[in-house]
Design a protein around this motif. Structure first.
Motif, mmCIF file in Angstrom:
data_model
loop_
_atom_site.group_PDB
_atom_site.id
_atom_site.type_symbol
_atom_site.label_atom_id
_atom_site.label_comp_id
_atom_site.label_asym_id
_atom_site.label_seq_id
_atom_site.Cartn_x
_atom_site.Cartn_y
_atom_site.Cartn_z
ATOM 1 N N SER A 99 0.835 -1.207 0.000
ATOM 2 C CA SER A 99 0.000 0.000 0.000
ATOM 3 C C SER A 99 0.867 1.252 0.000
ATOM 4 N N TYR A 100 1.910 1.242 0.798
ATOM 5 C CA TYR A 100 2.792 2.406 0.879
ATOM 6 C C TYR A 100 3.489 2.660 -0.454
ATOM 7 N N ILE A 101 3.985 1.592 -1.058
ATOM 8 C CA ILE A 101 4.657 1.747 -2.353
ATOM 9 C C ILE A 101 3.689 2.315 -3.384
ATOM 10 N N SER A 102 2.475 1.792 -3.384
ATOM 11 C CA SER A 102 1.474 2.202 -4.359
ATOM 12 C C SER A 102 1.078 3.671 -4.215
ATOM 13 N N THR A 103 0.806 4.074 -2.977
ATOM 14 C CA THR A 103 0.257 5.420 -2.758
ATOM 15 C C THR A 103 1.306 6.494 -2.550
ATOM 16 N N GLU A 104 2.396 6.156 -1.884
ATOM 17 C CA GLU A 104 3.372 7.176 -1.509
ATOM 18 C C GLU A 104 4.578 7.254 -2.446
ATOM 19 N N ILE A 105 4.845 6.211 -3.207
ATOM 20 C CA ILE A 105 5.998 6.239 -4.104
ATOM 21 C C ILE A 105 5.554 6.170 -5.563
ATOM 22 N N HIS A 106 4.811 5.138 -5.905
ATOM 23 C CA HIS A 106 4.359 4.968 -7.291
ATOM 24 C C HIS A 106 3.612 6.213 -7.789
ATOM 25 N N LYS A 107 2.554 6.582 -7.121
ATOM 26 C CA LYS A 107 1.716 7.675 -7.608
ATOM 27 C C LYS A 107 2.374 9.045 -7.473
ATOM 28 N N THR A 108 3.329 9.161 -6.576
ATOM 29 C CA THR A 108 4.024 10.438 -6.422
ATOM 30 C C THR A 108 4.894 10.747 -7.633
ATOM 31 N N HIS A 109 5.275 9.720 -8.385
ATOM 32 C CA HIS A 109 6.090 9.943 -9.574
ATOM 33 C C HIS A 109 5.312 10.629 -10.700
ATOM 34 N N TRP A 110 4.012 10.447 -10.742
ATOM 35 C CA TRP A 110 3.244 10.887 -11.919
ATOM 36 C C TRP A 110 3.484 12.356 -12.267
ATOM 37 N N PRO A 111 3.341 13.294 -11.317
ATOM 38 C CA PRO A 111 3.571 14.701 -11.681
ATOM 39 C C PRO A 111 5.002 14.973 -12.121
ATOM 40 N N LEU A 112 5.937 14.144 -11.663
ATOM 41 C CA LEU A 112 7.341 14.361 -12.006
ATOM 42 C C LEU A 112 7.650 13.918 -13.429
ATOM 43 N N PHE A 113 6.793 13.072 -13.988
ATOM 44 C CA PHE A 113 6.930 12.690 -15.395
ATOM 45 C C PHE A 113 6.314 13.744 -16.315
ATOM 46 N N TYR A 114 5.468 14.619 -15.760
ATOM 47 C CA TYR A 114 4.725 15.594 -16.567
ATOM 48 C C TYR A 114 4.885 17.000 -16.015
ATOM 49 N N THR A 115 6.137 17.366 -15.741
ATOM 50 C CA THR A 115 6.423 18.685 -15.174
ATOM 51 C C THR A 115 5.883 19.807 -16.047
ATOM 52 N N ASN A 116 5.967 19.650 -17.352
ATOM 53 C CA ASN A 116 5.494 20.701 -18.262
ATOM 54 C C ASN A 116 3.999 20.936 -18.136
ATOM 55 N N GLN A 117 3.265 19.916 -17.716
ATOM 56 C CA GLN A 117 1.813 20.049 -17.590
ATOM 57 C C GLN A 117 1.385 20.521 -16.206
ATOM 58 N N VAL A 118 2.051 20.021 -15.176
ATOM 59 C CA VAL A 118 1.613 20.365 -13.814
ATOM 60 C C VAL A 118 2.315 21.603 -13.273
ATOM 61 N N GLY A 119 3.414 21.992 -13.896
ATOM 62 C CA GLY A 119 4.131 23.177 -13.451
ATOM 63 C C GLY A 119 5.282 22.849 -12.513
ATOM 64 N N GLU A 120 6.278 23.712 -12.521
ATOM 65 C CA GLU A 120 7.484 23.493 -11.731
ATOM 66 C C GLU A 120 7.211 23.508 -10.237
ATOM 67 N N GLN A 121 6.345 24.409 -9.785
ATOM 68 C CA GLN A 121 6.072 24.527 -8.348
ATOM 69 C C GLN A 121 5.428 23.251 -7.809
ATOM 70 N N ALA A 122 4.424 22.739 -8.521
ATOM 71 C CA ALA A 122 3.758 21.506 -8.089
ATOM 72 C C ALA A 122 4.733 20.329 -8.141
ATOM 73 N N SER A 123 5.573 20.294 -9.163
ATOM 74 C CA SER A 123 6.538 19.203 -9.295
ATOM 75 C C SER A 123 7.501 19.184 -8.118
ATOM 76 N N GLN A 124 7.917 20.364 -7.664
ATOM 77 C CA GLN A 124 8.827 20.433 -6.521
ATOM 78 C C GLN A 124 8.161 19.910 -5.250
ATOM 79 N N VAL A 125 6.884 20.177 -5.096
ATOM 80 C CA VAL A 125 6.147 19.661 -3.935
ATOM 81 C C VAL A 125 6.169 18.134 -3.947
ATOM 82 N N TYR A 126 5.900 17.547 -5.102
ATOM 83 C CA TYR A 126 5.885 16.087 -5.212
ATOM 84 C C TYR A 126 7.280 15.503 -5.093
#
Length: 204
Positions: A99-126
């Motif tokens: 559960s931890y891997i799924s919610t806290e690591i796996h899904k946290t990567h998503w915004p980092l793959f799409y920095t151009n879409q979510v923005g630099e500030q949000a990417s830094q938070v993730y």
């Protein structure tokens, strides 16, 4: 049994488990952008979720979601010790990790793959959230070979898979030497190497 997969993504975890458990199975690569399989089929017509991993059992039944798939595969072959027995505290702790891997690591990567879409500030938070997760896992693994101790489990197949993604988001892993050693340990397993070669991620 047939596993629909895409190289490097989360389907690598059940692929590793299939090999570690000694299953006979087929592989079918999926292009997640075009939703076409390697044989030219429409993957969306095969799987309503249009996502991998997607496992077709010999009975014709199908399974989605990696956390569910890896536990099913382990439970069919308890002699492999890839998952503790259901109903035990050890199994609950395995599910904690999954559960931890799924919610806290796996899904946290998503915004980092799409920095151009979510923005630099949000990417830094993730990114900071991901680094905190690395801190937690690194501390939890002090003195251990694997997440559950000395025994490789399905949780390690999943953790290894998502930790590999640091290469795509260019995260320097040197602050977490325990995790670097862990990745190398898992990567050295013969069945893991088989899976990597089959997905074109490791040269023969």
């Amino acid at each position: 049994m047939k596993l629909y997969y895409t190289p490097s993504v989360c389907s690598l975890a059940p692929h590793i488990v299939l090999r570690e458990a000694g299953y006979e199975f087929e592989l079918e690569k999926v292009n997640l952008k075009t939703k076409k399989t390697e044989s030219g089929e429409d993957f969306s017509a095969i799987n309503d979720k249009s996502s991998v991993p997607f496992l077709v059992l010999d009975s014709g039944e199908t399974l989605t979601e990696g956390v569910a798939i890896v536990q099913y595969l382990a439970d069919q072959k308890p002699e492999t010790n890839l998952a503790p027995k259901n109903g035990t505290m050890e199994r609950v702790h395995l599910q904690e990790w999954l559960s931890y891997i799924s919610t806290e690591i796996h899904k946290t990567h998503w915004p980092l793959f799409y920095t151009n879409q979510v923005g630099e500030q949000a990417s830094q938070v993730y990114l900071q959230k991901l680094k905190k997760a690395y801190d937690y896992v690194s501390n939890a693994m002090q003195g251990k070979q694997y997440l559950m101790g000395d025994q490789f489990t399905v949780a390690d197949a999943y953790m290894y898979t998502v930790l590999n993604w640091h290469k795509f988001i260019k995260v320097d892993m040197s602050p977490w030497p325990v995790l670097v050693e862990y990745q190398q340990r898992v990567a050295a397993r013969p069945k893991v190497q088989e899976a990597l070669r089959a997905e074109g991620l490791l040269k023969a």
